[in-house]
Scaffold this active site. Structure first.
Site, PDB file in Angstrom:
ATOM      1  N   ASP A  34       0.833  -1.209   0.000  1.00 53.44           N
ATOM      2  CA  ASP A  34       0.000   0.000   0.000  1.00 53.44           C
ATOM      3  C   ASP A  34       0.868   1.260   0.000  1.00 53.44           C
ATOM      4  OD1 ASP A  34      -2.277   1.505  -0.004  1.00 53.44           O
ATOM      5  OD2 ASP A  34      -2.785   1.157   2.092  1.00 53.44           O
ATOM      6  N   ASN A  64     -10.643  -2.675  -6.510  1.00 55.94           N
ATOM      7  CA  ASN A  64      -9.782  -1.763  -7.284  1.00 55.94           C
ATOM      8  C   ASN A  64     -10.326  -1.420  -8.675  1.00 55.94           C
ATOM      9  OD1 ASN A  64      -6.648  -3.029  -5.909  1.00 55.94           O
ATOM     10  ND2 ASN A  64      -7.837  -1.234  -5.322  1.00 55.94           N
TER      11      ASN A  64
END
Ligand code: FPP
Length: 246
Positions: A22, A70
């Site tokens: 991340d 996503n």
């Protein structure tokens, strides 16, 4: 030679490490660049951490590369990520084979763009006899999808008399998950300062040690990885028992 690496007790190495990569977007922003620049630099970390894990003797490395959520990112970013995946699998194939690293993927793979799916499958096929380490990419993956998918398959097997409901136990359930045959991760690392699991390996991390670092993924390098392993090795894993019982 890295001093941190030397401190790692190879007898207590996690067999399986899972990572939530991340912070690519924030890293790019901090450098005044578009988000895709962060993902491109994130690939460098993928390469470095894969190498570090294999060198140490970790057996499975599972990277969260693309979640089912996503898809809702800007189209340009989704396309760039899919393209990056194709490029990376192609570029790294020789290195994977030279180092006997097997490529595997978990997730709802058939919903990936055709080209991405094809190149991924070629990569998996071309590395399938490698046995030093498995690099497992979670792609179009989410844990709730995986669990629901397992439940659907079990229901269907019960209906067809292939599965006896009385035989359902943990190991039976695990055999319906995409991680079938892969031991649970002992260590889960998340970069970028967020302290969430984000729908990742929910069943598999029941007893995992969680390690959070503020470092953004494109800055996460071998020494950061060694630090996470050393932190893991400093913890006492009790699995519900008392210290005295261990
Ligand atoms: C999270 O950062 C990262 C991703 C969603 C994608 C990770 C992909 C790569 C590292 C490149 C491709 C990977 C492989 C295996 C070829 P973010 O975009 O959520 O960052 P932010 O939270 O700072 O916005």
């Amino acid at each position: 030679m890295s001093e941190l690496k030397d401190q790692i007790d190879l007898q207590k190495l996690p067999r399986h490490i899972a990572v939530i990569m991340d912070g690519n977007g924030r890293w790019a922003k901090a450098h005044g660049k578009p988000r895709v620049f962060g993902h491109k630099n994130g690939v460098k970390s993928v390469r470095e951490i894969t190498e570090a894990a294999a060198e140490l003797g970790v057996e499975y490395l599972t990277l969260y590369a693309f979640s089912t959520e996503n898809w809702s990112r800007p189209k340009l970013e989704v396309n760039a990520l899919m393209h990056l995946l194709i490029q990376t699998v192609r570029n790294e194939l020789k290195t994977l084979n030279d180092n006997s690293i097997r490529l595997n993927a978990i997730g709802d793979l058939t919903k990936l763009p055709e080209k991405t799916y094809k190149v991924l499958m070629e990569g998996i096929e071309n590395t399938k006899t490698n046995n030093r380490m498995t690099l497992n990419l979670a792609l179009n993956y989410s844990s709730r999808w995986e669990i629901l998918n397992a439940v659907k398959k079990m229901a269907s097997d019960i209906k067809q008399d292939v599965l006896d409901p009385k035989a359902i136990d943990e190991s039976c359930f695990e055999s319906y998950l995409t991680t079938k045959g892969i031991p649970d991760p002992e260590l889960l690392i998340r970069t970028s300062g967020e302290q969430r699991i984000s729908n990742y390996l929910l069943w598999q991390i029941a007893y995992s040690e969680l390690y959070f670092t503020n470092v953004y993924w494109p800055d996460f390098r071998k020494d950061n990885f060694y630090k996470a392993i050393l932190d893991y090795q400093s913890r006492e894993r009790r699995f519900g028992k008392t210290s005295e019982q261990l």
